[in-house]
Write an enzyme that holds these catalytic residues in place. Structure first.
Site, short mmCIF file in Angstrom:
data_model
loop_
_atom_site.label_atom_id
_atom_site.label_comp_id
_atom_site.label_asym_id
_atom_site.label_seq_id
_atom_site.Cartn_x
_atom_site.Cartn_y
_atom_site.Cartn_z
N LYS A 1 -8.53 -1.88 3.09
CA LYS A 1 -7.91 -0.56 3.23
C LYS A 1 -7.80 -0.19 4.71
O LYS A 1 -6.81 0.36 5.15
CB LYS A 1 -8.78 0.46 2.49
CG LYS A 1 -8.09 1.77 2.23
CD LYS A 1 -7.10 1.63 1.10
CE LYS A 1 -6.38 2.90 0.77
NZ LYS A 1 -5.34 2.68 -0.21
N LYS B 1 -8.85 14.39 -2.73
CA LYS B 1 -9.23 13.74 -1.49
C LYS B 1 -9.18 14.70 -0.30
O LYS B 1 -8.27 15.49 -0.18
CB LYS B 1 -8.27 12.57 -1.25
CG LYS B 1 -8.54 11.76 -0.03
CD LYS B 1 -7.59 10.58 -0.04
CE LYS B 1 -7.56 9.89 1.28
NZ LYS B 1 -6.58 8.82 1.27
N ASP C 1 0.81 -1.22 0.00
CA ASP C 1 0.00 0.00 0.00
C ASP C 1 0.85 1.28 0.00
O ASP C 1 1.66 1.50 0.89
CB ASP C 1 -0.93 0.01 1.23
CG ASP C 1 -2.16 0.85 1.01
OD1 ASP C 1 -2.36 1.34 -0.11
OD2 ASP C 1 -2.95 1.02 1.97
N LYS D 1 2.60 1.95 3.24
CA LYS D 1 1.89 2.14 4.50
C LYS D 1 2.14 1.01 5.49
O LYS D 1 2.26 1.23 6.68
CB LYS D 1 0.39 2.18 4.22
CG LYS D 1 -0.15 3.54 3.98
CD LYS D 1 -1.67 3.51 4.06
CE LYS D 1 -2.22 4.72 3.34
NZ LYS D 1 -2.87 4.42 2.09
P1 NAI Z 1 -8.11 3.64 -10.02
O1 NAI Z 1 -9.38 2.97 -9.69
O2 NAI Z 1 -8.16 4.96 -10.70
O3 NAI Z 1 -7.19 2.70 -10.92
C1 NAI Z 1 -7.16 1.32 -10.79
C2 NAI Z 1 -7.13 0.72 -12.18
O4 NAI Z 1 -6.98 -0.69 -12.03
C3 NAI Z 1 -8.41 0.93 -12.97
O5 NAI Z 1 -8.12 1.50 -14.21
C4 NAI Z 1 -8.99 -0.48 -13.14
O6 NAI Z 1 -9.65 -0.64 -14.36
C5 NAI Z 1 -7.74 -1.33 -13.04
N1 NAI Z 1 -7.90 -2.72 -12.60
C6 NAI Z 1 -8.73 -3.23 -11.67
N2 NAI Z 1 -8.51 -4.54 -11.50
C7 NAI Z 1 -7.50 -4.87 -12.34
C8 NAI Z 1 -6.83 -6.08 -12.63
N3 NAI Z 1 -7.16 -7.21 -12.01
N4 NAI Z 1 -5.83 -6.06 -13.54
C9 NAI Z 1 -5.49 -4.91 -14.18
N5 NAI Z 1 -6.12 -3.73 -13.95
C10 NAI Z 1 -7.11 -3.71 -13.04
O7 NAI Z 1 -7.30 3.73 -8.62
P2 NAI Z 1 -6.05 4.63 -8.27
O8 NAI Z 1 -6.52 5.89 -7.67
O9 NAI Z 1 -5.14 4.69 -9.43
O10 NAI Z 1 -5.42 3.76 -7.10
C11 NAI Z 1 -4.87 2.50 -7.40
C12 NAI Z 1 -4.59 1.71 -6.14
O11 NAI Z 1 -3.62 2.40 -5.37
C13 NAI Z 1 -5.80 1.53 -5.24
O12 NAI Z 1 -5.81 0.24 -4.70
C14 NAI Z 1 -5.57 2.51 -4.15
O13 NAI Z 1 -6.18 2.13 -2.94
C15 NAI Z 1 -4.07 2.48 -4.04
N6 NAI Z 1 -3.55 3.66 -3.40
C16 NAI Z 1 -3.67 4.89 -3.99
C17 NAI Z 1 -3.19 6.01 -3.38
C18 NAI Z 1 -3.27 7.36 -3.99
O14 NAI Z 1 -2.83 8.31 -3.37
N7 NAI Z 1 -3.79 7.50 -5.18
C19 NAI Z 1 -2.58 5.93 -2.04
C20 NAI Z 1 -2.50 4.60 -1.52
C21 NAI Z 1 -2.95 3.52 -2.20
#
Ligand code: NAI
Length: 553
Positions: free
Chosen positions: A360, A435, A311, A510
C-alpha cells in the site's frame, strides 16, 4: 512549419538560478524545437454498449457489498428514512453518472454542459450484472451486516435480494495477505494453481452464459496482497508465467491467477451488428500489489485483453494530486507532504501486517515507488520475507503520485529533487470504515516564507470506492468499442483498438499503468484526457478553453 521556442520567447539575457539554489549553479537552458504536424484520425465507436457483467474478486468485502447494494438500490429507485429526512439512491461520486462535460457554447455565448454519460452511449448501471468470488462464504446480506457500511434501513430494504447473492469459492493463498485474514477463509478452492485458473475460467464462462453477456470485467477489490517476487523464469514472460502456474509455483499470487483467467477468457470476438471486433474480458486491479507482473502484461497483449492497474484512487490521493498540481502550477514549491491515516475496516486489519502494508505504501515497483519514507504499522504479525530487495533495482524508478507534477516545473525543482513524502497508516478498529486522513503540506513561498496546509478528511472509504468501481467498469466497457485509424489510409485499413494496458482510466487509479510514455498523475490532466476522448468519439475537437469568441476586439 517549424517553430523554435527560443525565437518566440527571445534568448534569456542572463542565466537565472532556481529559488533556493546555490548561487552560480547554472540553470539548464531549455531549447525545445516545436514542429506542428497535422494528421487526421478516424475514430469509430460502436454505439451499443455490450451486455456486460462485473465479477468482483472480494465480493463480500466492504467495496464489493457497497457497489452491489448501490446497483440494486439505484435500479429499484430506493428511498429510505434517515434522521436527516428521506434519502434516495444516487450515484454521487461517480464520474460517469454524476459529472458533466462542457460541450461548448450556445448562440448567446452561454456554456452548454451535458452529463458525461450523454456524450457517447455508455453502459447504464441498471444494465450491469454482478457476480464474484470471496474467501468468505457469507451471502451478501450477511456480509453487508458484518461490514457495517450501509445504513441499517438500506440493509433491511435490500436484504431479500442481497441474501440471494452468494460469492463463488475463491482462489486464495494466505501467504500473500495478513495472517488475520485466515479467520474468514471458509470458502476457498482446493487444488493446484493450474486447477484454480481452470475453475476461475469456468466461473467466468458460467456467469457469461447464465446472464447472456457479451463481456465480463473481472475486478480485484479483494485484500491487498504482498508483492510477488519478480524473477526471470517465473513471471517475466507470458510463457514462463503459464508454466509457473502449471508447476504450481508458490510465488504466483492469487490475484495473478484471476488476472490470467480473465485474460485467457478475453479472446477477440466479431461483433457483426456493429462491424467490430472486441475483447470479451477485461481485468482491473483495484489494489496496489503487483498482480500484473510482466508475464501477465505480455499475456494480455497477446490476447488483446484489456488490463487496468493499480489501486483505486478515492479520497486522499485525489486531493493530494490536485493540491500539489495547484501549488506547482502557481509557482509555489511544495517541500513536504505528510499523511496520517487511521481506519478500522477489514482492509485496515489486513494492512496491519508489514508485508501487505508495504504494497500500500510503496506501490507496484513496476511503476516505481510512490512514497519516499515508510513508517511501520503498530501491529506486527508473522514474519514474511521483505519482497522489495528481491526486485531488480531498475524496476524501482522512484516515482510517486506527484512526480509528474514536480517534474513539470524545472524552475522550482532541480534534477532528482522532490518533496519529502511520508505516509503512515494505523489500524484502529473503533472507526470502522470511516477513515481519517490527516495531511500536512508544506511549501516555500516568496522571500523564504513557508505556507502550510493541514487537511483533515473523515469519510466512509467504501462509499467513495463503490462509484469508482462502477466508473472503471463503465469506461472499460466503452474502451472495447473504440477504434482508430489514419484517415488518409483508406477504407482497407483496420481500426486499431486501445492498447491492452488501458491508460485512459488513469483518473480512477492511484498508480496508473501505462503501456509507454510518461505516467500522468495530475488529476486534471487525467480527467481532461477522458473528456477529450469522449469528444473525439463524436467528432468534437478538444476543449481548448481559449474562448476567443469573447476575447477578440
Ligand atoms: P475488505 O477487506 O472489506 O474486502 C476484501 C474482501 O476480499 C474480503 O471480503 C475478503 O474475504 C476477500 N478476499 C480476500 N482474498 C481474496 C481472494 N484471494 N479471492 C477472493 N476474495 C478474497 O476490503 P475493502 O475495503 O473492500 O477494500 C478492498 C481493496 O480495495 C483493498 O485492497 C483496499 O486496499 C483497496 N482499496 C480500497 C479503497 C477504499 O476506499 N475502500 C481505496 C483504495 C484501495
Amino acid at each position: 512549419m517549424v517553430v523554435k521556442l527560443n525565437q518566440i520567447l527571445g534568448k534569456p539575457k542572463k542565466k537565472l538560478g532556481r529559488p533556493g539554489e546555490p548561487k552560480g549553479k547554472p540553470r539548464k537552458t531549455i531549447k525545445p524545437t516545436v514542429t506542428p504536424r497535422r494528421r487526421w484520425l478516424e475514430v469509430r465507436t460502436a454505439r451499443r454498449p455490450h451486455r456486460t457483467g462485473v465479477m468482483l474478486v472480494g465480493w463480500g468485502g466492504n467495496n464489493g457489498t457497497t457497489l452491489t447494494a448501490a446497483l440494486l438500490a439505484n435500479r429499484a429507485g430506493l428511498r429510505w428514512e434517515t434522521k436527516e429526512g428521506e434519502r434516495r439512491a444516487d450515484w454521487l461520486g461517480s464520474l460517469t453518472q454524476s459529472s458533466t462535460l462542457r460541450l461548448g457554447q450556445d448562440a448567446d455565448g452561454r456554456d452548454v454542459w451535458v452529463p458525461l454519460a450523454d456524450v457517447v452511449p455508455l453502459l447504464r448501471p441498471d444494465d450491469l450484472e454482478v457476480d464474484g468470488w470471496d474467501i468468505s462464504g457469507l451471502d451478501l446480506a450477511a456480509a453487508a451486516r458484518r461490514n457495517r457500511v450501509l445504513d441499517v434501513e438500506v440493509q433491511r430494504a435490500l436484504e431479500p435480494e442481497l441474501r440471494r447473492l452468494r460469492p463463488r469459492a475463491a482462489a486464495f493463498d494466505c501467504g500473500f495477505v495478513a495472517a488475520n485474514q485466515q479467520e474468514r477463509a471458509d470458502h476457498v478452492l482446493g487444488g493446484t494453481r493450474a486447477q484454480q485458473v481452470r475453475q476461475l475460467r469456468e466461473d467466468i464462462r458460467d456467469f457469461k452464459q447464465g446472464k447472456s453477456l457479451d463481456q465480463v470485467v473481472v475486478l480485484w477489490t479483494a485484500n491487498t496482497e504482498r508483492f510477488a517476487d519478480l524473477r526471470p523464469g517465473l513471471n517475466d514472460t507470458a510463457d514462463n508465467l503459464l508454466a509457473a502456474i502449471e508447476r504450481d509455483e508458490s510465488e504466483v499470487a492469487s490475484s495473478t491467477l484471476y488476472a490470467v483467467a480473465a485474460i485467457l477468457e478475453g479472446t477477440l470476438l466479431d461483433d457483426f451488428v456493429n462491424y467490430f471486433r472486441y475483447v470479451q474480458c477485461t481485468f482491473i486491479n483495484g489494489s496496489p500489489q503487483n498482480t500484473l507482473v510482466p508475464g501477465c502484461l505480455e499475456l494480455a497483449e497477446r490476447h488483446g485483453t484489456h488490463v487496468v492497474g493499480d489501486d483505486l484512487k478515492t479520497g486522499q490521493t485525489k486531493l493530494k494530486s490536485v493540491l500539489v498540481d495547484f501549488l506547482v502550477g502557481a509557482g509555489i514549491k511544495p517541500t513536504s507532504i505528510v499523511s496520517y491515516n487511521h481506519l478500522g475496516n477489514n482492509d485496515g486489519k489486513n494492512l496491519s501486517a508489514p508485508h501487505t502494508f508495504r504494497s500500500k505504501e510503496v506501490g507496484n515497483p513496476q511503476h516505481g515507488l510512490r512514497i519516499l519514507a515508510v513508517v511501520s504499522p503498530s501491529v506486527v504479525s508473522a514474519h514474511v520475507p521483505d519482497p522489495l530487495p528481491l526486485l531488480a533495482p531498475a524496476q524501482i524508478t522512484k516515482r510517486n503520485v506527484v512526480d509528474d507534477v514536480v517534474e513539470s516545473n524545472s524552475i522550482l525543482y532541480g534534477p532528482g529533487e522532490r518533496p519529502d513524502h511520508v505516509v503512515v497508516i494505523k489500524y484502529v478498529p473503533y472507526v470502522g470504515d470511516s477513515k481519517r486522513a490527516m495531511d500536512e503540506y508544506s511549501a516555500e513561498i516568496l522571500f523564504g516564507g513557508r505556507q502550510t496546509f493541514v487537511v483533515h478528511n473523515t469519510c466512509e472509504d467504501s462509499l467513495l470506492a463503490a462509484p469508482l468501481l462502477l466508473d472503471l467498469v463503465v469506461l472499460a466497457e466503452f474502451c472495447t468499442r473504440v477504434g482508430f485509424r489514419d484517415a488518409a489510409a483508406g477504407p482497407a485499413e483496420e481500426y486499431v483498438p486501445f492498447h491492452s494496458v488501458l491508460a485512459l482510466l488513469s483518473y480512477l487509479v492511484k498508480a496508473p499503468m501505462v503501456p509507454r510514455g510518461p505516467v500522468v498523475n495530475s488529476l486534471f490532466r487525467q480527467r481532461t484526457c477522458i473528456e477529450n476522448m469522449l469528444r473525439a468519439c463524436v467528432g468534437l475537437g478538444p476543449d481548448s478553453n481559449m474562448q476567443l469568441e469573447h476575447k477578440l476586439a
